[in-house]
Scaffold this motif. Sequence first.
Motif, PDB file in Angstrom:
ATOM      1  N   GLY A 130       0.743  -1.136  -0.049  1.00 35.51           N
ATOM      2  CA  GLY A 130       0.191  -0.160  -0.186  1.00 35.51           C
ATOM      3  C   GLY A 130       0.848   1.391  -0.018  1.00 35.51           C
ATOM      4  O   GLY A 130       0.447   2.352  -0.705  1.00 35.51           O
ATOM      5  N   THR A 131       1.942   1.158   0.855  1.00 34.74           N
ATOM      6  CA  THR A 131       2.673   2.416   0.775  1.00 34.74           C
ATOM      7  C   THR A 131       3.456   2.618  -0.474  1.00 34.74           C
ATOM      8  O   THR A 131       3.422   3.767  -1.070  1.00 34.74           O
ATOM      9  CB  THR A 131       3.997   2.228   1.901  1.00 34.74           C
ATOM     10  N   GLY A 137       2.598   4.790  -7.332  1.00 35.93           N
ATOM     11  CA  GLY A 137       1.596   4.460  -8.246  1.00 35.93           C
ATOM     12  C   GLY A 137       1.259   2.985  -8.409  1.00 35.93           C
ATOM     13  O   GLY A 137       2.236   2.144  -8.285  1.00 35.93           O
ATOM     14  N   PRO A 138       0.156   2.498  -9.400  1.00 39.69           N
ATOM     15  CA  PRO A 138       0.082   1.174  -9.468  1.00 39.69           C
ATOM     16  C   PRO A 138       1.025   0.537 -10.305  1.00 39.69           C
ATOM     17  O   PRO A 138       1.420  -0.794 -10.247  1.00 39.69           O
ATOM     18  CB  PRO A 138      -1.348   1.010 -10.160  1.00 39.69           C
ATOM     19  N   ARG A 139       1.597   1.232 -11.574  1.00 39.27           N
ATOM     20  CA  ARG A 139       2.584   0.647 -12.218  1.00 39.27           C
ATOM     21  C   ARG A 139       3.755   0.151 -11.661  1.00 39.27           C
ATOM     22  O   ARG A 139       4.170  -1.053 -11.800  1.00 39.27           O
ATOM     23  CB  ARG A 139       2.916   1.291 -13.493  1.00 39.27           C
ATOM     24  N   VAL A 140       4.488   1.142 -10.729  1.00 35.19           N
ATOM     25  CA  VAL A 140       5.574   0.551 -10.078  1.00 35.19           C
ATOM     26  C   VAL A 140       5.396  -0.727  -9.280  1.00 35.19           C
ATOM     27  O   VAL A 140       6.126  -1.613  -9.167  1.00 35.19           O
ATOM     28  CB  VAL A 140       6.243   1.805  -9.397  1.00 35.19           C
ATOM     29  N   ALA A 141       4.248  -0.362  -8.482  1.00 40.32           N
ATOM     30  CA  ALA A 141       3.833  -1.474  -7.549  1.00 40.32           C
ATOM     31  C   ALA A 141       3.806  -2.853  -8.289  1.00 40.32           C
ATOM     32  O   ALA A 141       4.109  -4.117  -7.570  1.00 40.32           O
ATOM     33  CB  ALA A 141       2.429  -1.269  -6.825  1.00 40.32           C
ATOM     34  N   SER A 142       3.045  -2.774  -9.473  1.00 39.41           N
ATOM     35  CA  SER A 142       2.813  -4.185 -10.133  1.00 39.41           C
ATOM     36  C   SER A 142       4.194  -4.679 -10.684  1.00 39.41           C
ATOM     37  O   SER A 142       4.309  -5.905 -10.639  1.00 39.41           O
ATOM     38  CB  SER A 142       1.866  -3.837 -11.435  1.00 39.41           C
ATOM     39  N   LEU A 143       5.102  -3.779 -11.125  1.00 43.65           N
ATOM     40  CA  LEU A 143       6.563  -4.412 -11.671  1.00 43.65           C
ATOM     41  C   LEU A 143       7.297  -4.898 -10.390  1.00 43.65           C
ATOM     42  O   LEU A 143       7.752  -5.933 -10.630  1.00 43.65           O
ATOM     43  CB  LEU A 143       7.307  -3.055 -12.166  1.00 43.65           C
ATOM     44  N   VAL A 144       6.898  -4.351  -9.089  1.00 46.61           N
ATOM     45  CA  VAL A 144       7.633  -5.245  -8.150  1.00 46.61           C
ATOM     46  C   VAL A 144       6.973  -6.527  -7.867  1.00 46.61           C
ATOM     47  O   VAL A 144       7.962  -7.509  -7.734  1.00 46.61           O
ATOM     48  CB  VAL A 144       7.588  -4.233  -6.902  1.00 46.61           C
ATOM     49  N   GLY A 145       5.879  -6.462  -7.895  1.00 47.63           N
ATOM     50  CA  GLY A 145       5.133  -7.843  -8.102  1.00 47.63           C
ATOM     51  C   GLY A 145       5.565  -8.864  -9.058  1.00 47.63           C
ATOM     52  O   GLY A 145       5.839 -10.023  -8.899  1.00 47.63           O
ATOM     53  N   VAL A 146       5.934  -8.167 -10.308  1.00 45.40           N
ATOM     54  CA  VAL A 146       6.491  -9.075 -11.495  1.00 45.40           C
ATOM     55  C   VAL A 146       7.878  -9.522 -11.075  1.00 45.40           C
ATOM     56  O   VAL A 146       8.155 -10.832 -11.207  1.00 45.40           O
ATOM     57  CB  VAL A 146       6.704  -8.330 -12.622  1.00 45.40           C
ATOM     58  N   ALA A 147       8.699  -8.831 -10.293  1.00 49.31           N
ATOM     59  CA  ALA A 147       9.969  -9.366 -10.057  1.00 49.31           C
ATOM     60  C   ALA A 147       9.739 -10.331  -8.903  1.00 49.31           C
ATOM     61  O   ALA A 147      10.826 -11.278  -8.847  1.00 49.31           O
ATOM     62  CB  ALA A 147      10.763  -8.196  -9.350  1.00 49.31           C
ATOM     63  N   VAL A 251       3.389  -2.072 -19.248  1.00 49.53           N
ATOM     64  CA  VAL A 251       4.011  -1.101 -20.157  1.00 49.53           C
ATOM     65  C   VAL A 251       3.023  -0.841 -21.292  1.00 49.53           C
ATOM     66  O   VAL A 251       2.977   0.611 -21.325  1.00 49.53           O
ATOM     67  CB  VAL A 251       5.145  -1.908 -20.840  1.00 49.53           C
ATOM     68  N   PHE A 252       2.241  -1.679 -21.734  1.00 54.81           N
ATOM     69  CA  PHE A 252       1.443  -1.264 -22.991  1.00 54.81           C
ATOM     70  C   PHE A 252       0.222  -0.848 -22.703  1.00 54.81           C
ATOM     71  O   PHE A 252      -0.528  -0.265 -23.645  1.00 54.81           O
ATOM     72  CB  PHE A 252       1.645  -2.140 -23.924  1.00 54.81           C
ATOM     73  N   ILE A 253      -0.589  -1.418 -21.519  1.00 51.18           N
ATOM     74  CA  ILE A 253      -2.149  -1.273 -21.511  1.00 51.18           C
ATOM     75  C   ILE A 253      -2.626  -0.596 -20.181  1.00 51.18           C
ATOM     76  O   ILE A 253      -3.503   0.119 -20.583  1.00 51.18           O
ATOM     77  CB  ILE A 253      -2.614  -2.847 -21.692  1.00 51.18           C
ATOM     78  N   MET A 254      -2.019  -1.030 -19.202  1.00 49.95           N
ATOM     79  CA  MET A 254      -2.440  -0.397 -17.908  1.00 49.95           C
ATOM     80  C   MET A 254      -2.067   0.925 -17.594  1.00 49.95           C
ATOM     81  O   MET A 254      -1.170   1.442 -18.213  1.00 49.95           O
ATOM     82  CB  MET A 254      -1.860  -1.360 -16.634  1.00 49.95           C
ATOM     83  N   PRO A 255      -2.961   1.595 -16.735  1.00 52.05           N
ATOM     84  CA  PRO A 255      -2.693   3.246 -16.703  1.00 52.05           C
ATOM     85  C   PRO A 255      -1.537   3.387 -15.920  1.00 52.05           C
ATOM     86  O   PRO A 255      -0.859   2.741 -15.059  1.00 52.05           O
ATOM     87  CB  PRO A 255      -4.087   3.598 -15.901  1.00 52.05           C
TER      88      PRO A 255
END
Length: 503
Positions: A130-131, A137-147, A251-255
């Motif tokens: 959440g922090t 933002g949601p993109r950075v958080a999601s990329l952490v999840g990808v890692a 990268v290409f679809i999400m806000p």
Amino acid sequence: MTLYERRSSLEAFDRGASPATSERRKLSFNPIADWAPPQPPAITSVPKPSTSTRLLQIGVAVVYCLLAAGVVFGYAALKPVLVAEGVYRSSCTVEEREADVWVCNGQELRLNLMFTVAAVSTNVCALPVGTILDRFGPRVASLVGVAFISLGAAGMAFAADLAPLFDAYVPAYLCLALGGPFVFISAFQLSNAFPAHSGLILALLTGAFDTSSAVFLAYRLLYQSSDGAFTPKKFFLVYLLVPAFILLAQVFIMPHHSYQTPGELAEQAGDSSPDEPSDTTPLLPADDSPRSDVWGALHGRPATSQIASPWFLLITLFTLIQMTRINYFVATVRTQYAFLLQSDALAAQINAFFDLALPLGGIFAIPFIGAVLDHTPTLFVLSLLVATASVIGAFGLVSTMWAAHVNIVLFVLYRPLYYTAVSDYCAKVFGFATFGKVYGLVICIAGVGNLGQTGLDALTHRRFGGDPRPVNGALEALAGVVGLALVVFVAWRRRGLRKDVDE
């Protein structure tokens, strides 16, 4: 200006150039003829993408949540594969190996440790998720999840090869568990893509989370049908396509930035700081729909103020108790019914029914959850949660097969409703400006409290001889008291919010 300067400026005026008739101003003695009431500042924001783009974003998020959000909770289906592959078989004694037991005590404990660490970490990490979500933002958080998901899948694929060096199963499964909340919680903001259908969107995402436990069930069926040829190494190498898909989607679809609530947009238009809400900040949506009963109760306030409020304290206590009940039942469903039905065979049938019903419940509950959250007040939703939890608890005390099946059907439908309702409550009451911190702290506290499951299990077996009814009864009573307090408080504050809006 001097008198001479005023006279010179007047003489410079061409008296012959009088205005045309249409340009003359009428003489009026009305002191407010040209006065108009001040208009509130217009709400401005970054334009939303097209409808098709927003639908695509929601669809993509549902797909990757289905594949990754709660995959670790399908551990019951993965465990037989790990046992068949001889994972932790070295922990068995010589006697157990000679007896050729399916799973020995030492092996069982180490295997269960994988799930315990993963389940607790999934909830506890909601706060850092959440922090990061609020700050980056949601993109950075999601990329952490990808890692995390990539590390987890790679670790599970090569854990058997690394076994002589160190135990890679626990950290690898932990990484899979940590990656799930990063991609799941980051998708919550998509509910604001279509505010009128926010409940349905949250229901879709939560249903995808619940159904993701079926990923390992599907793999177990493939493993058994191939007679073990489709090894865990092959499966998890293929599973690496999932984080790759999430990466491309981000990268290409999400806000790039979270969609905002109407209340947050109004605050930006009024240029009001979180510490000083302006008079133009709406407490409720402009429409008088049933779902607006608690909307904006604490929007615009700092997270510290929100966390110190009864709105937060009561929902956190209720979540702590209910999450403990839910996870305790998931972990002990077979042993509970082995005692209640006095039959291991019947308990195994109930457990098999539960394994199938758990992911299906997340799917079948989606339209119901969406309709409830979008078209009924939050007070009704909370009352439904408290009442249904009491009914489930009552059926859980009955020692018959029909009651066990009814209990499980209600449970698998209640679980996604409960988790969705908590996130919906946090969004409506606290807003998305602080959603990550507040919702993350709620789940984090509940996750830490779930460490008490070990104590409840020990109490059941050592104090009550395996009888689950005393512990379940105490949890049900505690949930009823806290749930009733939450409902009464929301009903009282809802009247206050309505009164403020009317005034």
